[in-house]
Design a protein around this motif. Structure first.
Motif, short mmCIF file in Angstrom:
data_model
loop_
_atom_site.label_atom_id
_atom_site.label_comp_id
_atom_site.label_asym_id
_atom_site.label_seq_id
_atom_site.Cartn_x
_atom_site.Cartn_y
_atom_site.Cartn_z
N ALA A 121 0.82 -1.21 0.00
CA ALA A 121 0.00 0.00 0.00
C ALA A 121 0.86 1.26 0.00
O ALA A 121 0.49 2.28 -0.60
CB ALA A 121 -0.94 0.00 1.21
N ARG A 179 -0.37 3.98 -4.78
CA ARG A 179 -1.48 4.82 -4.38
C ARG A 179 -2.81 4.29 -4.90
O ARG A 179 -3.87 4.82 -4.55
CB ARG A 179 -1.26 6.24 -4.91
CG ARG A 179 -0.05 6.94 -4.30
CD ARG A 179 0.07 8.37 -4.78
NE ARG A 179 1.22 9.06 -4.17
CZ ARG A 179 1.55 10.32 -4.40
NH1 ARG A 179 0.82 11.04 -5.25
NH2 ARG A 179 2.60 10.85 -3.81
N THR A 236 -5.30 0.56 -1.02
CA THR A 236 -5.18 0.95 0.39
C THR A 236 -5.08 -0.30 1.25
O THR A 236 -5.46 -1.41 0.82
CB THR A 236 -6.39 1.78 0.85
OG1 THR A 236 -7.58 0.95 0.79
CG2 THR A 236 -6.58 3.00 -0.04
#
Length: 699
Positions: free
Chosen positions: A403, A407, A410
């Motif tokens: 993560a 980007r 998440t």
């Protein structure tokens, strides 16, 4: 003097285990000191409102708080007129003075100066003996933290080199086959000598390369370079010593093929990468890539702490007590194996790598399964897989790194789907292990009305360990404001294990081992407990050898990644695929291969820089790709010919058990179950994770 006395300690304990022990304690000390320092600052500020000003001795202001405004204003006006007279050529405009603004400015300056003196006097007035003592302690802790952070890279370098020398001299390096014959020892030691000499020479070249275009380099970098050069020089000497001192009990004869398989994996990686870099005229190449470990020094030090945690856990009774609670149910060994891999997923999520968990706790899992009656092949398969399911669960550091590097995904998304992948893999393992069970063996499960009360009774001895865990977690949370997570676990878990050892030191009876049997298992005799000093010493001895073998292997796998990156192998891969199914097929094969030859952290960094963009450009969703990546890596660690998790299992279980396992079973499946069961489980999981979402989205 007892057997645990100083006079009977080996060279390994004096020269490697003891220094490694202090290095690991130092890591725990300075990382915990950071938590302590943060709390000291909070406490200081809550006790004294201006504590941040009190931390340092106040300096008296240099201005004049009693300045005469009228006199100073007259002086400034006179100075201005004198300067105007000297300007005989009229170069500057003779603007009229705004005396009112000048007076206002002087009054403001005087007021500000008086406030500074008031603040200075106030701070001096608060500088009590208590403040001085408190800030002395707080600043000392701050210095400890600063020193630890600055010395972090040196600690890692020393730890790697000390432990690597220990693993070399104790013949504990990770290889596909153990050294048995004199030929095995001779070839393995010779190639290790060549590889270590390559590392030595490459480190010298890298040191020299650091001076190119510079008159000098940072003193810390100079020290790191010197550490690598001296350390690899000593490693070369160790391997040369092994070459000329073949064990007297080594078997005569031997085959060349077996001898090549006994060469440690780090040696093979070093010979491959070193030869490539030298042919490319980049002799400093191995040193450059190995030095990249320093960029992730905290991560590799944490891995060392995890290994030590596992070795201390092995010295306690906790694992045996936990497995004891399942014995009243008299469940089939296949079902017990399923329970083992599911329970092992939680600590694996904290270590962040299945290989680390196998080294740390694999021996305990294997012993308990065998004690419960599991066949050797099933126990070996379960041990090798014990850490494979937890790498997708919160708070796995490997997922956090993914993560951090991307980007597009998440941690919440990755852990959300990771939970589903975990349940899928667990179900597949249960299904395959149950379908391949010994149907001839008749199981006689105990009635729940009988088993549950007995299991609850057997849980009572576990309660003190639960109290210790809760106490440590509460202490860190309340006193140090530090929660147990993937960042704090490396420094908190060893404290828990030390708490277990202290508890057992005062509670376990020192009686003859012949009279001590585990509850519910009359066939198992618990070894005599030797005390906290012996338990700690045994754990650090094993930790030293394991750290040396594992971290050196991880470091050289980074250089293999460098070869793959610089050689253009990745460029042979298509930059984009017209079909998502074709792209996924090619990526699965490549990711499994990468998982076979690289450690997980290095592999993630390499894949992120080279392969990930190909997947995204081919229409594969980032979240989908990274879940496939994690499962493919785990399949790679279980796949021959390398099968790193199996090699680590053999290392912690012992060669004798593996040899006996080869002679068990009458069918092909039974003889090779330790390889086939993990491959079938993880392979099926990979196919489902890789293709079912593509099929679903295409429809």
């Amino acid at each position: 003097m007892s057997s645990g006395g100083f006079a009977n300690r080996t060279w390994q304990e004096w020269l490697s285990s003891l220094p490694a022990f202090f290095l690991l304690l130092g890591v725990i000390a300075y990382t915990t000191s950071a938590d302590i320092h943060a709390q000291l600052l909070k406490l200081g500020q809550s006790t004294w409102d201006s504590y941040f000003d009190l931390r340092n001795d106040p300096q008296a202001p240099t201005c004049d708080p009693s300045i005469n405004i009228d006199a100073e204003l007259a002086r400034l006006v006179a100075t201005h007129k004198a300067e105007a007279v000297e300007d005989e050529f009229g170069l500057f405009d003779d603007e009229p003075l705004d005396t009112e603004s000048m007076r206002e400015s002087l009054e403001n300056s005087k007021s500000l100066c008086q406030e500074k003196f008031e603040s200075f006097e106030s701070i001096q007035g608060q500088m009590t003996t208590g403040v001085i003592i408190y800030r002395t302690v707080e600043r000392f802790v701050a210095d400890v933290v600063a020193f630890g952070l600055s010395a972090q890279k040196f600690i890692l370098a020393f730890l790697v080199l000390i432990c690597a020398a220990t693993a070399t001299l104790s013949r504990h390096q990770i290889a596909m086959r153990p050294m048995e014959s004199a030929l095995d020892h001779r070839w393995s030691s010779l190639l290790q000598f060549i590889a270590n000499s390559m590392l030595f020479y490459s480190s010298i070249e890298f040191w020299a390369l650091s001076y190119v275009g510079k008159e000098s380099i940072d003193a810390a970098r100079e020290g790191i370079h010197a550490s690598w050069v001296i350390g690899f020089g000593l490693l070369a000497i160790c391997s040369l010593y092994q070459l000329v001192n073949i064990p007297k009990d080594a078997k005569k004869g031997g085959s060349f093929g077996h001898a090549m398989l006994s060469v440690p994996l780090y040696t093979q990686m070093c010979l491959i990468s070193g030869t490539y870099f030298m042919l490319q005229g980049h002799t400093a190449g191995i040193g450059v890539y190995l030095d990249k470990m320093m960029d992730f020094s905290d991560m590799f030090l944490n891995l060392g702490l995890y290994v030590w945690t596992g070795m201390m856990l092995k010295e306690t009774r906790l694992a045996s007590l936990v497995f004891n609670t399942f014995r009243p149910f008299r469940m089939p060994t296949e079902l017990l194996a399923f329970v083992a891999v599911v329970v092992a997923a939680v600590p694996t999520a904290y270590t962040g790598a299945s290989g680390i968990f196998v080294i740390a706790v694999g021996a305990v899992i294997y012993q308990e399964l065998r004690r419960a009656g599991a066949r050797r092949q099933l126990a070996l398969a379960t041990t090798a897989m014990s850490g494979s399911m937890g790498v997708v669960l919160r708070p796995c550091l490997l997922v956090v790194i993914i993560a951090y590097l991307n980007r597009d995904v998440t941690t919440d998304e990755l852990f959300y789907w990771g939970n589903r992948v975990f349940f899928l893999t667990a179900f597949l393992f249960l299904a395959f292990v149950w379908l391949t069970r010994d149907k001839e063996v008749k199981n006689n499960p105990a009635p729940l009305s009988q088993a549950i009360p007995e299991a609850l009774k057997l849980m009572l001895p576990i309660l003190p360990y639960v109290v210790i865990v809760a106490g440590v977690v509460i202490f860190y949370h309340v006193v140090l404001d530090t929660a147990l997570n993937e960042f704090s676990a490396p420094r908190i878990l060893p404290v828990m294990m030390l708490g277990f050892l202290v508890y057992e030191h005062f509670t376990r009876k020192r009686v003859s081992s012949a009279s001590v049997a585990m509850a519910g298992d009359s066939d198992h005799v618990e070894p005599e407990y030797q005390g906290i000093e012996r338990a700690t010493r045994t754990s650090i001895n094993e930790t030293t050898a394991h750290i040396g073998a594992l971290l050196l292997l991880m470091g050289l796998s980074v250089s293999i990644g460098g070869v793959m990156e610089r050689s253009g192998v990745m460029e042979l891969f298509p930059t984009v695929f017209d079909s998502q199914f074709a792209a996924m097929t090619a990526l699965v094969v490549l990711l499994v291969f990468v998982g076979m030859v690289m450690d997980p952290y290095g592999a993630v960094i390499l894949v992120n820089a080279t392969v990930a963009v190909i997947a995204f450009d081919s229409g594969i969703e980032p979240l989908h790709f990274w879940m496939v990546c994690l499962v493919a890596f785990e399949l790679g660690y279980l796949s021959p010919p390398v099968a790193l998790n199996h090699l680590l299992t053999r290392q912690v279980v012992g060669e004798d058990e593996v040899d006996q396992a080869r002679n068990e079973g009458t069918t092909f499946w039974r003889r090779h179950e330790k390889i086939l069961l993990p491959l079938l489980t993880m392979g099926t999981a990979l196919l489902l994770v890789a293709y079912v979402p593509l099929w679903y989205m295409s429809n």
